[in-house]
Design a protein around this motif. Structure first.
Motif, PDB file in Angstrom:
ATOM      1  N   LEU B 218       0.672  -1.305  -0.038  1.00 23.76           N
ATOM      2  CA  LEU B 218      -0.086   0.125   0.382  1.00 23.76           C
ATOM      3  C   LEU B 218       0.793   1.351   0.059  1.00 23.76           C
ATOM      4  CD1 LEU B 218      -3.135  -0.946   2.279  1.00 23.76           C
ATOM      5  CD2 LEU B 218      -2.891  -0.855   0.282  1.00 23.76           C
ATOM      6  N   GLY B 219       1.940   1.276   1.123  1.00 23.48           N
ATOM      7  CA  GLY B 219       2.880   2.511   0.964  1.00 23.48           C
ATOM      8  C   GLY B 219       3.657   2.884  -0.724  1.00 23.48           C
ATOM      9  N   ASN B 222       0.648   4.415  -2.930  1.00 19.71           N
ATOM     10  CA  ASN B 222       0.605   5.527  -2.941  1.00 19.71           C
ATOM     11  C   ASN B 222       2.276   6.720  -2.559  1.00 19.71           C
ATOM     12  OD1 ASN B 222      -2.238   5.584  -1.371  1.00 19.71           O
ATOM     13  ND2 ASN B 222      -1.752   3.978  -0.964  1.00 19.71           N
ATOM     14  N   SER B 223       3.378   6.121  -3.666  1.00 17.33           N
ATOM     15  CA  SER B 223       4.042   7.138  -3.328  1.00 17.33           C
ATOM     16  C   SER B 223       4.098   7.969  -3.619  1.00 17.33           C
ATOM     17  CB  SER B 223       5.347   5.981  -4.509  1.00 17.33           C
ATOM     18  OG  SER B 223       6.159   7.138  -4.520  1.00 17.33           O
TER      19      SER B 223
ATOM     20  N   GLN C 212     -14.335  -0.032  -5.465  1.00 13.82           N
ATOM     21  CA  GLN C 212     -13.507   1.288  -6.070  1.00 13.82           C
ATOM     22  C   GLN C 212     -12.754   1.591  -5.869  1.00 13.82           C
ATOM     23  OE1 GLN C 212     -15.168   1.941  -2.324  1.00 13.82           O
ATOM     24  NE2 GLN C 212     -17.249   1.841  -4.066  1.00 13.82           N
ATOM     25  N   ASN C 232      -1.325   3.394  -8.500  1.00 13.23           N
ATOM     26  CA  ASN C 232      -2.672   3.323  -7.299  1.00 13.23           C
ATOM     27  C   ASN C 232      -3.809   3.930  -8.245  1.00 13.23           C
ATOM     28  OD1 ASN C 232      -4.481   3.861  -4.966  1.00 13.23           O
ATOM     29  ND2 ASN C 232      -3.091   5.708  -5.059  1.00 13.23           N
ATOM     30  N   ILE C 233      -4.879   3.077  -7.632  1.00 11.62           N
ATOM     31  CA  ILE C 233      -5.958   3.140  -8.469  1.00 11.62           C
ATOM     32  C   ILE C 233      -6.315   4.242  -9.467  1.00 11.62           C
ATOM     33  CG2 ILE C 233      -9.192   2.541  -8.127  1.00 11.62           C
ATOM     34  CD1 ILE C 233      -8.455   1.259  -5.652  1.00 11.62           C
TER      35      ILE C 233
ATOM     36  N   MET D 182      -0.925  10.054   2.235  1.00 15.05           N
ATOM     37  CA  MET D 182      -0.754   8.752   0.829  1.00 15.05           C
ATOM     38  C   MET D 182       0.225   7.349   1.538  1.00 15.05           C
ATOM     39  SD  MET D 182       0.654  11.469  -1.744  1.00 15.05           S
ATOM     40  CE  MET D 182       0.373  10.473  -3.023  1.00 15.05           C
ATOM     41  N   GLU D 183       1.786   7.602   2.165  1.00 15.03           N
ATOM     42  CA  GLU D 183       2.898   6.313   2.335  1.00 15.03           C
ATOM     43  C   GLU D 183       2.889   7.173   3.245  1.00 15.03           C
ATOM     44  OE1 GLU D 183       3.750   8.722   0.314  1.00 15.03           O
ATOM     45  OE2 GLU D 183       6.299   7.706  -0.755  1.00 15.03           O
ATOM     46  N   TYR D 207      -5.352   9.235  -2.286  1.00 13.27           N
ATOM     47  CA  TYR D 207      -6.557   9.280  -3.260  1.00 13.27           C
ATOM     48  C   TYR D 207      -7.249   7.079  -2.785  1.00 13.27           C
ATOM     49  CZ  TYR D 207      -3.733   9.129  -6.914  1.00 13.27           C
ATOM     50  OH  TYR D 207      -2.796   9.165  -7.776  1.00 13.27           O
ATOM     51  N   GLY D 208      -7.653   6.627  -4.147  1.00 15.00           N
ATOM     52  CA  GLY D 208      -6.849   5.430  -4.079  1.00 15.00           C
ATOM     53  C   GLY D 208      -7.480   4.516  -3.707  1.00 15.00           C
ATOM     54  N   THR D 209      -5.997   4.085  -3.214  1.00 13.59           N
ATOM     55  CA  THR D 209      -5.544   2.687  -1.848  1.00 13.59           C
ATOM     56  C   THR D 209      -4.709   3.582  -0.941  1.00 13.59           C
ATOM     57  OG1 THR D 209      -3.231   2.526  -2.960  1.00 13.59           O
ATOM     58  CG2 THR D 209      -4.928   1.052  -3.582  1.00 13.59           C
ATOM     59  N   SER D 210      -5.177   4.863  -0.588  1.00 12.23           N
ATOM     60  CA  SER D 210      -4.757   5.594   0.599  1.00 12.23           C
ATOM     61  C   SER D 210      -5.352   5.285   1.474  1.00 12.23           C
ATOM     62  CB  SER D 210      -4.445   7.030   0.394  1.00 12.23           C
ATOM     63  OG  SER D 210      -6.204   7.380   0.193  1.00 12.23           O
ATOM     64  N   PHE D 211      -7.227   4.779   1.005  1.00 14.07           N
ATOM     65  CA  PHE D 211      -7.470   4.473   2.301  1.00 14.07           C
ATOM     66  C   PHE D 211      -8.122   5.390   3.254  1.00 14.07           C
ATOM     67  CE2 PHE D 211      -6.813  -0.134   0.571  1.00 14.07           C
ATOM     68  CZ  PHE D 211      -7.456   0.084  -0.127  1.00 14.07           C
ATOM     69  N   VAL D 214      -5.026   5.421   6.275  1.00  8.16           N
ATOM     70  CA  VAL D 214      -4.832   3.929   6.663  1.00  8.16           C
ATOM     71  C   VAL D 214      -3.910   3.295   6.401  1.00  8.16           C
ATOM     72  CG1 VAL D 214      -6.135   1.260   6.531  1.00  8.16           C
ATOM     73  CG2 VAL D 214      -7.584   3.197   6.782  1.00  8.16           C
ATOM     74  N   THR D 215      -3.780   4.058   4.756  1.00  4.74           N
ATOM     75  CA  THR D 215      -2.237   3.245   4.058  1.00  4.74           C
ATOM     76  C   THR D 215      -1.531   4.201   5.363  1.00  4.74           C
ATOM     77  OG1 THR D 215      -2.697   2.719   2.030  1.00  4.74           O
ATOM     78  CG2 THR D 215      -0.930   3.057   2.026  1.00  4.74           C
TER      79      THR D 215
END
Lengths: 249, 249, 249, 249, 249, 249, 249, 249
Positions: B218-219, B222-223, C212, C232-233, D182-183, D207-211, D214-215
């Motif tokens: 995940l990190g 989100n880079s 999503q 990323n998405i 982000m990360e 956005y996206g996988t930043s959830f 949570v990330t």
């Protein structure tokens, strides 16, 4: 490349109009063209009697209109799913006979009468009243694909006698679609009563740990009754479509 | 259907040995066969210089042996990934020259010398020492595919000066693979230093909320540095393979 | 500290204008300054031909305007991503030539003509029509970075013949960006057809268990085709940027 | 029950005004009352110099006003967090001196001057500009609790030289708060540079996988640098409060 | 590059032994070397009195032995965490004085006596008896870093009177570490009793929905008591380390 | 209460052997007994030709033996799923004709010959070789239920030509079962080629973010091809059972 | 089929008005009808004194009105949950005596006076003020079902003395409902103080990692105090209903 | 501090043996001591008739032995949960009368005969045979706490007639415990049949998306039947304990 073009090319080789080498060059690019045609042909044949389907979500009224136009030109019936009422005005101007079902958010345009070709009845059951919109999407889809469809609503497992009251209709159905939110337990009970395929549709009703239908989905995937398969959350269309495929003679 | 068969068929039509109708029948099933051949041909050509790759996991030593045999008959170099040492004995009996790297769990059989065809250096960086096995899988893969590969280990972001110490090598690399577990932050820092593609590989090291590499993954997704793409957890092979594709002239 | 300042300081030591101790004091704080300068220099050089990029999301129109101003003063082209149309009026007043793409929500200001420096074509494929906005963000990004970009839309895997119809263009591309939502299967099929790097972009389209874009993302990370990496998405920008890095000569 | 009441009761026993049995009855209910008083006393003493804190979220302007009133009567400074601007009008009418910070959504009412009692500087770092609102919540909190606070913004790890540029200030700080979305990699880099406690605050940016943060949170929990602890997503207040506790002499 | 080398270089420029150009060449590579040295120097200084720490997990006994050797040569005390007893034999042969704590899986080698430099007591509380191993890792860490450490075990919130029984010791502590699994509620109660920093350590005890410590972690992150920060699951070392940083004068 | 008992009771009332009141007492407890019998009767009838099924997992060899015994007494064929080889010895002693399939971990005891009653062919496709065990569980189940079953293995989407090679067999099948792990994309491609029901079975193969089959499951639920329904991870039995229900005349 | 109908049927058989065969036909469909009647009868009896309950959410004002009408005709009291104020106008016109509680979003119509039939007091505790709406839903439900209900608010575990202050009332309660968001720790502390059943209700208050009540829910499920059971997030009605069942004599 | 000590102190004040100031000093530390005593007293009284409970998991046989010893000295009955058979030998040597139930992994030592004090029957239902171990843990717990307990096994919802067969026993029960894995639907059906409290226990049986009991848990939390509360996965003890609390007169 369709058969006619192929025949013409071979005749030209036979008659000496084209050399073998020229024909080889033409045929070398054949595979993908051919696949294209073949698949389209195949689809046309096997899908005879099916309506054309448009996913309304994410399209403007004008985009939908233009797709409907090209379809009706071929004389096909049309089913539009997940379309909001505010897009209907544009469609109604051009197609005054288009029907809209606000609960299921489906629109239908029936050009040639739908012939009932399904082998038996498709029975749709819902656990609660809030599951009805998804159930109706399944119903409209199955009806457009030429099936007798029946629906029994609000027969959730917490009132098991209400469900059992309909036992005869349940046992007579050829395919069953069971729509449920919350704990999604109804397909297991129904699956245990019948020996016909049960398509389970989780709905995004409920609150808290219903997680917008995930809990119902998981419950259905873990059904202790054999013969139950599952579609995506709120996917009434997919359930109606698959039930129709199963119900074809 | 390859060109020879096609040419022969057409010649038979030309010479009158076959009617047009007979030829049409033969050619009607052509598309998929043709696709098959075409794709295989295409693959053969574009993959020139690539080794054949076998995923060892989930296969018995005998199954692997039989695949290796068929490959070496074609004169290809062979790379086996995720193969445990206990399966090597069977392979070594038949292929005494097979090399095994216990850290990366890869085996390699080099029949024809590997030619360096990559445009530049592929640099592999690891955040910690526990990330080295995955990094070596990437390294072996990229080497087998004809690349100069360098590796710098244990330059995690909590000791930023250790990383910056290698700044020149980092900036000279043509493609970078960055392997990291735990918080997976290294690709972001590296991605900010270079203007070359960075392939990030999350590893399943760590404990608790590292969730077997999900946190690192995940990190990386989100880079905050552009130019970073990500592969599956512990997928050193995928990173080495993609880096090689990028590094091809 | 740039070389000139360093040279001047050393000359002053040489000529006796400064003592050794004074110079040591100056140089003691050098490392970080130097790093700063060096990195900036390095970046300036390697990023030659790249536009400056501004993330519009979370910034007011005035904030964006002020950043654009400082960039155009240096004569750089500017790319703004994730900017809503309602912020454009402020920018258009000052920069009447600024172009806005409402689908991709990107704005571009091209001061010096973009030179095509990419080695080959970057091909962008989308599974559905709803994936187009993300695909266009990738396209605009790659075009601004000096690449020929082509796009093929709506070639999802459920109609495999539509995809294969474009086989030649797919096989000719130098880098591929594959944009897909729902089950995210397209990159696997494309990755199996080519031997070039494939950058997969999951999109947040779909409903229910598409979560999503998480389902598409997971599908892509587990691609059975080698050579596929993931961003990323909805990160069209990241895909376009990385593709450009790969495509640099 | 405070000491005075206790003393009076015992005196009455001593003087015969009350029997032992009567006193036992009174003292039997003592424990919980006493705990109550004791705790309040204890809190009053240890929290000397702290402002009263009100969580604005979920309260009406009138409810907040009434709490502020009762607090100011005791002569306490007041900090209100997570309060939207539209609730300020009601408060400003009664307390014209109340200050509002729209970015951090905090309001402060300083009746008695804030004395700087913290041992050293609390340094707040943010990875991006979108992290600033959370950082300012931490800043306002720490300032109201009597600390010197500095802030350095937009020093994310993708531009490591920008961070290192501030190395001296970073190394001089007594407590550090690192805010990142982000990360969430910044706390690891900072934690590796210093030997002071680092409080990491994940933010819901991205956005996206930043959830929604949570990330970043997971990244921080897995920090490879020792000395890093974490608070809830967007919890600038908690970070500022804990930093103040650490910074107390 | 340390100051001596720098001074010598400058003297050579001053004396004409080196030209300015030669010196520029040498200094051009300075930044990163310098950073390296500077950071190491800084670390050496600020970490005075800290032991060297080795993560035993994922290392062989021989690898650990070799690291311990190089550390003891510098005269440092050594702390090894997450080391299983079966690796101790190798270490004991060379370092007969090494101490092993099987519960916390820590080994310590104390060459120079540990001086108590912490300002106050670090108090460690555990909710249950199964949390003790993690608590002891924190204890050993904090003791090796020069702190008075006290521990109170088995004071979970379901028996609140047992916790309150220790109220005085709790209120006297300078820093508190609270170790808990299951619902992780203890830090909230403790955080409400004191005005000192509380470091919460979730443990992977429990079953079912304890999810190996995730539930405890989430509970701690949502603590309704201000002043509570959290570390990774089972990260006793991180808690002991941070507590020591806070407790430094 | 079966019809005979009911008739006898009524005759006794008719003939005066029992009073109306006595009969009411007997019939008052009828409903549940009756339901029981009715359901069993119904099941017996509709399940004619089906084997009895035992889930071997979680049962001892002796428990299984005893169930098999009671079933064979009724002359039913028996299918045991998820049974490990080590339990077979006990069964083989009593039932020497029992067949064991180690790959699918199924045991079958065929007392009366299986008659092919299914309408068409059930075709099972697998994406990879590791999916074969689950596919074989489906195959054995469907065969025991009276179906012609075909299987095509290792036709994953990354080699689309391998799949299309089998296009004719795919298009001829009456029901399709598609077994895939990793990204689970195969059902979408197959679903797009046919107009028959496709049952998708996710498998727990893969590593990292395959999450033991969850990624494949999610991909299948989001299939962009209509007509695809899904069963639980590794549930080959459920797929074979449902396919058989669909395939009944 | 009720007893009367059964008796009449049997008399007709006895008297020869019906043949045995005719009666068998009638009785063959008996089971499910009978079940239906029996269950309804049973429910009517056991639920004596309970109000009828309508879930307002997802129903229009008119739908609710029509259900209320049919209920009041039977003379039942009515409880409507999750009903927004804007639907009340329609109801008030027809039922001017209907009471609305805006905090709990419940409406009640009491036709026959509620008799207190519960054995003891149901005590509802909330951790914070934001938990009160859910607590009031529980309270209204329990009151409508004939219970004495008390409520103590804002006694979260971070101020343990506030909770203990109410120790006597807590210990006297017959059933306890504990409502809490964030870390959900209060039920554990309360469960440790009493030996009566504790029903824990997680609420969706909090932010970040509170995950809309999931963290509180998990905390409660892992309660270290025996005697605690849990309902769905924000399910005040379920808690009030179950507490009433427990409290029945 | 108990009443005697308090009375003695007050008498000393009365008699002049102690000054008021001395007494104040003593009483100042009273609250927490008093709370301690009071709570213990309270617990002793309310728990009269309950066994002492030891969680065997995570304790050595010797640790368990020592706890059992101290308990039996007070004459209490003892219940040990989650204890593996291999620890029983140590206990049996000292306590030859200790009973072990291998299925539920419970050991019981009954010193004084268990008196049935529960008001009604506690009925335990299981959906499958694999749920029996958890059900037996509940049964043993409830029996040790003085209740009549009945169990009905293997009445899952896929065979609804088997459940309804036991309708009378179900409706007569005072408290119900329903144990189920997989989709966890049984509590909803049972909850709809009765008007007594139903405690639902999810079990970790199943595979794939059963997620070790999480799916069953979620299904139970979303039960459409009111009166159902839930405990942690596999927490038979908790269910038995709570049922006993509810069943107390």
């Amino acid at each position: 490349m369709n058969t006619d073009r192929l025949r013409r090319l071979l005749s030209e080789v036979q008659s000496g109009k084209r050399t073998v080498d020229e024909a080889v060059e033409v045929l070398k690019v054949l595979p993908f063209e051919a696949l294209d045609d073949a698949t389209v042909d195949h689809h046309r044949q096997v899908r005879r009697g099916f309506p054309e389907v448009i996913l309304g979500e994410g399209k403007t009224a004008d985009q939908i209109l233009s797709i409907v136009r090209s379809m009706t030109e071929k004389g096909e019936n049309v089913l539009i799913t997940r379309i909001e009422e505010d897009k209907m005005a544009v469609l109604r101007k051009v197609f005054p006979d288009i029907q809209y079902n606000p609960r299921s958010r489906t629109a239908t345009l029936v050009d040639k009468p739908i012939e009932i070709t399904g082998k038996g009845t498709i029975l749709i059951l819902t656990a609660g009243t809030t599951d009805i919109p998804v159930a109706e999407e399944a119903m409209v889809t199955a009806q457009m694909m030429g099936n007798e469809v029946e629906m029994i609503c609000d027969v959730g497992v917490a009132g098991i006698h209400r469900l059992l009251h309909h036992r005869e209709r349940i046992m007579k159905a050829h395919v069953l679609i069971v729509v449920a939110g919350m704990e999604g337990a109804l397909p297991s009970v129904v699956g245990g009563l019948v020996n016909r395929p049960v398509i389970a549709v989780p709905t995004s009703t409920g609150y808290g740990t219903s997680f917008q239908g995930v809990t119902a989905l998981l419950g259905m995937l873990n059904s202790c009754a054999a013969g139950v398969t599952v579609v995506n959350i709120d996917n009434g269309f997919g359930a109606g479509y698959t039930a129709s495929l199963i119900n074809r003679p």
